[in-house]
Design an enzyme around this catalytic site. Structure first.
Site, PDB file in Angstrom:
ATOM      1  N   HIS A 246       0.841  -1.207   0.000  1.00 58.61           N
ATOM      2  CA  HIS A 246       0.000   0.000   0.000  1.00 58.61           C
ATOM      3  C   HIS A 246       0.876   1.256   0.000  1.00 58.61           C
ATOM      4  O   HIS A 246       0.593   2.227  -0.709  1.00 58.61           O
ATOM      5  CB  HIS A 246      -0.882   0.055   1.257  1.00 58.61           C
ATOM      6  CG  HIS A 246      -1.906  -1.022   1.378  1.00 58.61           C
ATOM      7  ND1 HIS A 246      -2.034  -1.809   2.514  1.00 58.61           N
ATOM      8  CD2 HIS A 246      -2.873  -1.445   0.526  1.00 58.61           C
ATOM      9  CE1 HIS A 246      -3.041  -2.655   2.352  1.00 58.61           C
ATOM     10  NE2 HIS A 246      -3.562  -2.471   1.148  1.00 58.61           N
TER      11      HIS A 246
ATOM     12  N   LYS B 237     -17.411  -6.184   7.963  1.00 59.12           N
ATOM     13  CA  LYS B 237     -16.186  -6.912   7.579  1.00 59.12           C
ATOM     14  C   LYS B 237     -15.396  -7.373   8.799  1.00 59.12           C
ATOM     15  O   LYS B 237     -14.393  -8.059   8.653  1.00 59.12           O
ATOM     16  CB  LYS B 237     -15.299  -6.001   6.713  1.00 59.12           C
ATOM     17  CG  LYS B 237     -15.579  -6.116   5.210  1.00 59.12           C
ATOM     18  CD  LYS B 237     -14.446  -5.502   4.413  1.00 59.12           C
ATOM     19  CE  LYS B 237     -14.433  -5.953   2.964  1.00 59.12           C
ATOM     20  NZ  LYS B 237     -13.286  -5.422   2.213  1.00 59.12           N
TER      21      LYS B 237
ATOM     22  N   ARG C 205      -2.293  -6.252  -8.271  1.00 57.30           N
ATOM     23  CA  ARG C 205      -1.157  -7.144  -8.015  1.00 57.30           C
ATOM     24  C   ARG C 205      -1.007  -8.191  -9.108  1.00 57.30           C
ATOM     25  O   ARG C 205       0.037  -8.398  -9.663  1.00 57.30           O
ATOM     26  CB  ARG C 205      -1.322  -7.851  -6.668  1.00 57.30           C
ATOM     27  CG  ARG C 205      -1.019  -6.987  -5.485  1.00 57.30           C
ATOM     28  CD  ARG C 205      -1.465  -7.640  -4.229  1.00 57.30           C
ATOM     29  NE  ARG C 205      -2.884  -7.955  -4.309  1.00 57.30           N
ATOM     30  CZ  ARG C 205      -3.625  -8.353  -3.302  1.00 57.30           C
ATOM     31  NH1 ARG C 205      -3.084  -8.535  -2.134  1.00 57.30           N
ATOM     32  NH2 ARG C 205      -4.908  -8.595  -3.470  1.00 57.30           N
TER      33      ARG C 205
ATOM     34  N   SER D   7      -2.849  -7.679   3.091  1.00 51.73           N
ATOM     35  CA  SER D   7      -3.117  -7.491   4.529  1.00 51.73           C
ATOM     36  C   SER D   7      -3.514  -8.819   5.157  1.00 51.73           C
ATOM     37  O   SER D   7      -3.155  -9.104   6.312  1.00 51.73           O
ATOM     38  CB  SER D   7      -4.247  -6.479   4.725  1.00 51.73           C
ATOM     39  OG  SER D   7      -3.881  -5.227   4.229  1.00 51.73           O
TER      40      SER D   7
HETATM   41  O1  PNS Z   1      -8.738  -2.870   0.438  1.00 46.53           O
HETATM   42  P1  PNS Z   1      -9.968  -3.459  -0.188  1.00 46.53           P
HETATM   43  O2  PNS Z   1     -10.742  -4.270   0.834  1.00 46.53           O
HETATM   44  O3  PNS Z   1      -9.674  -4.231  -1.439  1.00 46.53           O
HETATM   45  O4  PNS Z   1     -10.898  -2.199  -0.606  1.00 46.53           O
HETATM   46  C1  PNS Z   1     -12.172  -2.414  -1.170  1.00 46.53           C
HETATM   47  C2  PNS Z   1     -12.982  -1.111  -1.201  1.00 46.53           C
HETATM   48  C3  PNS Z   1     -13.033  -0.474   0.182  1.00 46.53           C
HETATM   49  C4  PNS Z   1     -12.354  -0.119  -2.149  1.00 46.53           C
HETATM   50  C5  PNS Z   1     -14.414  -1.479  -1.691  1.00 46.53           C
HETATM   51  O5  PNS Z   1     -14.903  -2.555  -0.950  1.00 46.53           O
HETATM   52  C6  PNS Z   1     -15.406  -0.320  -1.574  1.00 46.53           C
HETATM   53  O6  PNS Z   1     -15.302   0.654  -2.264  1.00 46.53           O
HETATM   54  N1  PNS Z   1     -16.380  -0.465  -0.656  1.00 46.53           N
HETATM   55  C7  PNS Z   1     -17.372   0.558  -0.397  1.00 46.53           C
HETATM   56  C8  PNS Z   1     -18.761   0.067  -0.788  1.00 46.53           C
HETATM   57  C9  PNS Z   1     -18.985   0.177  -2.284  1.00 46.53           C
HETATM   58  O7  PNS Z   1     -18.911   1.244  -2.859  1.00 46.53           O
HETATM   59  N2  PNS Z   1     -19.262  -0.983  -2.908  1.00 46.53           N
HETATM   60  C10 PNS Z   1     -19.506  -1.074  -4.318  1.00 46.53           C
HETATM   61  C11 PNS Z   1     -18.246  -1.194  -5.103  1.00 46.53           C
HETATM   62  S1  PNS Z   1     -18.644  -1.644  -6.742  1.00 46.53           S
END
Ligand code: PNS
Length: 160
Positions: free
Chosen positions: A17, A41, A90, A128
């Site tokens: 990150h 989560k 990645r 993570s």
């Molecule tokens: O670090 P991560 O867990 O891969 O991040 C994922 C994240 C936080 C970017 C994604 O889950 C997100 O944007 N969640 C907010 C809810 C949302 O908008 N969901 C629809 C996405 S299409």
């Protein structure tokens, strides 16, 4: 001026990150690293803990700030007027989910584009989830996260 946001769970922030943060901060005028606050989560670290860890690792980057959000990313992007959403890629296994997310977000917030930065090779394996798992069993995470973050992760598992 291009304002970018790098959203994620950051549970915990890793060297992968941090690499993306440095590179995005170099490209865009401002970068907001934003922690998803999502109790469903059940993260290892609270939102405040994750925000504070990110503030610690971003303290030397003058155009970077740290925030948190809940709900839809697209709503958060619109509300704050971000131009760009940053995501790290990645491997090909990330791609399908990331593509779907980028396209969904673009439908809901057409004013912003998702820009993917490919993870530097030395961090391509890192997540993570892996860091949490290695630390939970007392393994060495010194190559995966900065020392101060590693201390907090071990402390979290010690306290239970
Ligand atoms: O670090 P991560 O867990 O891969 O991040 C994922 C994240 C936080 C970017 C994604 O889950 C997100 O944007 N969640 C907010 C809810 C949302 O908008 N969901 C629809 C996405 S299409």
């Amino acid at each position: 001026m291009a304002h970018a946001v790098y959203p994620g769970s950051f549970d915990p922030v890793t060297n992968g990150h941090i690499d993306i943060i440095h590179r995005a901060a170099h490209i865009f005028d401002t970068l907001t690293v934003s922690v998803l606050s999502n109790k469903a989560k059940s993260p290892l670290f609270s939102t405040d803990e994750r925000v504070n860890m990110l503030k610690d690792v971003c303290q030397d980057l003058p155009n970077v700030k740290v925030d948190s959000f809940s709900g839809l990313l697209a709503d958060y992007v619109k509300k704050n007027g971000y131009d760009v959403v940053i995501r790290g890629l990645r491997a090909i296994t990330d791609f399908e989910y990331e593509l779907q997310m980028a396209q969904t977000n673009r439908k809901m917030a057409p004013e912003a584009d998702t820009v993917f930065l490919t993870t530097s090779l030395e961090y391509a394996y890192l997540s993570s989830t892996t860091v949490r798992e290695v630390a939970a069993f007392g393994g060495d995470i010194s190559l995966f996260v900065p020392d101060r973050i590693a201390d907090q992760i071990y402390e979290k598992f010690r306290k239970g």
